[in-house]
Design an enzyme around this catalytic site. Structure first.
Site, PDB file in Angstrom:
ATOM      1  N   GLU A 264      -2.190  -2.153 -98.140  1.00 49.81           N
ATOM      2  CA  GLU A 264      -1.367  -3.155 -98.979  1.00 49.81           C
ATOM      3  C   GLU A 264      -2.115  -3.293-100.292  1.00 49.81           C
ATOM      4  O   GLU A 264      -3.267  -3.954-100.364  1.00 49.81           O
ATOM      5  CB  GLU A 264      -1.021  -4.417 -98.366  1.00 49.81           C
ATOM      6  CG  GLU A 264      -0.173  -5.244 -99.345  1.00 49.81           C
ATOM      7  CD  GLU A 264      -0.383  -6.841 -99.253  1.00 49.81           C
ATOM      8  OE1 GLU A 264       0.728  -7.268 -99.445  1.00 49.81           O
ATOM      9  OE2 GLU A 264      -1.421  -7.314 -98.688  1.00 49.81           O
ATOM     10  N   HIS A 325       8.132  -8.880 -96.037  1.00 50.02           N
ATOM     11  CA  HIS A 325       8.232 -10.147 -95.781  1.00 50.02           C
ATOM     12  C   HIS A 325       7.560 -11.028 -96.745  1.00 50.02           C
ATOM     13  O   HIS A 325       7.827 -12.317 -96.803  1.00 50.02           O
ATOM     14  CB  HIS A 325       7.396 -10.499 -94.315  1.00 50.02           C
ATOM     15  CG  HIS A 325       5.952 -10.288 -94.608  1.00 50.02           C
ATOM     16  ND1 HIS A 325       5.538  -8.890 -94.792  1.00 50.02           N
ATOM     17  CD2 HIS A 325       4.874 -10.931 -94.532  1.00 50.02           C
ATOM     18  CE1 HIS A 325       4.268  -8.689 -94.828  1.00 50.02           C
ATOM     19  NE2 HIS A 325       3.783 -10.086 -94.863  1.00 50.02           N
ATOM     20  N   ASP A 326       7.290 -10.512 -97.911  1.00 47.23           N
ATOM     21  CA  ASP A 326       6.694 -11.272 -99.312  1.00 47.23           C
ATOM     22  C   ASP A 326       7.654 -11.059-100.308  1.00 47.23           C
ATOM     23  O   ASP A 326       7.385 -11.470-101.405  1.00 47.23           O
ATOM     24  CB  ASP A 326       5.408 -10.600 -99.666  1.00 47.23           C
ATOM     25  CG  ASP A 326       4.438 -10.641 -98.472  1.00 47.23           C
ATOM     26  OD1 ASP A 326       4.460 -11.841 -97.677  1.00 47.23           O
ATOM     27  OD2 ASP A 326       3.315  -9.922 -98.351  1.00 47.23           O
TER      28      ASP A 326
HETATM   29  C1  NOJ Z   1      -0.450 -10.463 -97.770  1.00 41.11           C
HETATM   30  C2  NOJ Z   1       0.715 -10.716 -96.650  1.00 41.11           C
HETATM   31  O1  NOJ Z   1       1.447  -9.658 -96.807  1.00 41.11           O
HETATM   32  C3  NOJ Z   1       1.215 -11.928 -96.863  1.00 41.11           C
HETATM   33  O2  NOJ Z   1       2.276 -12.195 -95.939  1.00 41.11           O
HETATM   34  C4  NOJ Z   1       0.022 -12.978 -96.474  1.00 41.11           C
HETATM   35  O3  NOJ Z   1       0.467 -14.266 -96.911  1.00 41.11           O
HETATM   36  C5  NOJ Z   1      -1.194 -12.698 -97.470  1.00 41.11           C
HETATM   37  N1  NOJ Z   1      -1.564 -11.059 -97.559  1.00 41.11           N
HETATM   38  C6  NOJ Z   1      -2.279 -13.200 -96.643  1.00 41.11           C
HETATM   39  O4  NOJ Z   1      -3.093 -12.629 -95.585  1.00 41.11           O
END
Ligand code: NOJ
Ligand code: CA
Length: 528
Positions: A264, A325-326
């Site tokens: 990511e 999910h973000d």
């Molecule tokens: C990225 C994740 O996708 C997110 O959902 C999370 O809140 C943050 N990193 C912290 O781990």
């Protein structure tokens, strides 16, 4: 030409709390996922990425881990996990876990020890700093979840660093014991049969050893951006040590056969391409979020996609993401018709597509009333209208109460259209999102040009239409998308083209000489 296995696998992201509940507590679990593997097989995906399932106090719904080598009881136990892997592997589905190396939960035993005294052997496992003036944080670093990244801990009167929630203290990757422990965590799961990892916030592991203040960002607009974006993160992001560590992670991955890691990293074209070159292996890819960050118009998308595919080159494979999910769901951002065309692009481009659960149904964000908001970002930054609960709603299996997700009230509200958009109804509707996805996946698997062909840019002379050709030996597949909400006509490139799919799943009219007519937001696949 692409001969890389992970480069052609389709990966499906499951947010475990929201996929399928097997024990009626309203929260999805491993047994639930296991019971739905046949659905995923039928859809045609090759691998699952599971968002975190480790023990966690769930302040950030599993991204705050209190034990890296176990399963949270809400999801099941290690035996359930082993059974899930065994069943998935028996039907040729791989499983990737989420690996969260930047921070633990503040309830992790390591942090409990670390905070207990300055002399504790685990003190240095986290990032502790004193401050000249006690009520003032050690520097200006900010948390991605709002406010300072430093929290004063009264036990020892020092601050600890938390790039995310206060409940998520950052590990100190400069401590070699931390490195060893975390690499062994990867091995623990790889030995158990896991096929690899999605690495959480892989770009921020190391921080400036001098703790220098970060400069301000002159492009910051308080109405549009989160406070975190008011600084340029030059001392906390993409440090050379971080990139070296990604190489180390990849070496661990390569101790095992046919494993993979996807990182990511929210960054730009050249940096993404550079990462392939540095980590330099087929078992690694950085995420590419261009479909989320680049405006949905033919000009901008063409500019990016033509350049990106070329720069990544034949040796590596791009990744394409429509949502996770973000991020707000794609069908909410673009509307149904354009979301169908986005799926068409994602599944016909060269590289690895990541499908977020429910995208294949055209699922939308759920409405979450204020009193049901759970996401720590939304709770920490109440004034800033942003929260991630809406894209995390329960999977829509059928039109019954609770959408076949559970027998009791789900942990997040259901999407209001679930009685129309669900697996059971869509299965029987030949024009549904689900059948479009199935058809796209089928074509991708069965046309050599789509799974391994090269990408050839096209100039279609219509500013609303974008297209490209995939080519393998003498097979040519033409992909065309109308990015506008109006009808469009475009001139076809030379060739004897035959339509094989429209995103509307209609019966096809013939092609009028060398012209093709699009309905609003429609996309096509044609072949020679
Ligand atoms: C990225 C994740 O996708 C997110 O959902 C999370 O809140 C943050 N990193 C912290 O781990
Ligand atoms: Ca459950």
């Amino acid at each position: 030409m692409q001969d890389n296995k992970w480069g052609s696998r389709i990966i499906y992201q499951i947010y475990p709390r929201s996929f399928k509940d097997s024990n009626s507590d309203g929260i999805g679990d491993l047994q639930g996922i296991r019971n739905k593997l046949d659905y995923l097989k039928d859809l045609g995906i090759d691998a699952i990425w599971l968002s975190p399932i480790y023990p966690s106090p769930m302040h950030d719904f599993g991204y705050d881990i209190s034990d890296y080598k176990n399963v949270d009881p809400i999801f099941g136990n290690l035996k359930d996990f082993d059974e899930l892997i065994a069943k998935a592997h028996s039907i040729n589905i791989k499983i990737l876990m989420d690996f969260v190396p930047n921070h633990t939960s503040f309830e992790h035993p390591w942090f409990k020890e670390s905070r207990s005294s300055k002399k504790n052997p685990k003190r240095d496992w986290y990032i502790w700093r004193g401050s000249d003036k006690k009520e003032k944080a050690p520097n200006n670093w900010l948390s991605q979840f709002g406010g300072s990244a430093w929290e004063l801990d009264r036990t020892t009167e020092e601050y600890y660093l938390h790039t995310f929630d206060v409940s998520q203290p950052d590990l100190n990757w400069r401590n070699l014991q931390v490195v060893e422990e975390m690499l062994n965590t990867m091995r623990f799961w790889l030995e158990r049969g896991v096929d690899g990892f999605r690495v959480d916030v892989a770009y921020i592991l190391y921080k400036d050893p001098f703790f220098r203040d970060e400069p301000s960002n002159s492009n910051y607009l308080p109405e549009h951006h989160m406070i975190y974006d008011s600084l340029l993160h030059v001392y906390t992001t993409a440090l050379p040590e971080t990139i070296e560590m990604l190489k180390k992670f990849n070496e661990v991955i390569n101790e095992f056969d046919d494993r993979f890691m996807v990182c990511e990293i929210y960054t730009f074209t050249h940096e993404i391409v550079n990462l392939y070159k540095i980590v330099d292996h087929y078992s690694f890819a950085p995420f590419n979020f261009s479909f989320i960050s680049i405006p949905w118009n033919a000009f901008e998308q063409k500019k990016f996609l033509d350049e990106f595919d070329g720069l990544v080159g034949d040796k590596y494979f791009p990744t394409y993401v429509l949502g996770n999910h973000d991020q707000p769901r794609i069908a909410t951002r673009l509307g149904d018709k354009a979301a169908r065309s986005a799926a068409l692009l994602q599944l016909t481009l060269r590289g690895t597509p990541f499908i977020y659960y429910g995208e294949e149904l055209g699922m939308k964000n759920v409405d979450v009333p204020d009193e049901k908001v759970l996401d720590p970002i939304a709770l920490n930054m109440k004034d800033f209208n942003f929260g991630r609960d809406p894209e995390r709603g329960p999977m829509q299996w059928d039109k019954k109460e609770f959408a076949g997700f559970s027998d009791s009230e789900p942990w997040l509200p259901l999407e209001k259209d679930y009685t129309d958009k669900n697996v059971s109804s869509e299965k029987n509707d030949p024009k549904s999102f689900l059948n479009l996805y199935k058809k796209l996946i089928y074509l991708r698997k069965n046309l050599k040009a789509l799974n391994s062909g090269k990408y050839i840019p096209l100039d279609l002379k219509n500013k609303n239409v974008f297209g490209f050709i995939r080519e393998y030996d003498d097979q040519r597949v033409l992909i065309l998308v109308n990015f506008s909400g109006e009808e469009q006509t475009a001139k076809l490139p030379k060739g004897n083209w035959r339509k094989i799919l429209s995103t509307q799943m209609d019966t096809f009219e013939g092609i009028d000489k060398d012209q093709i007519i699009f309905m609003p937001s429609e996309g096509f696949i044609l072949t020679n």
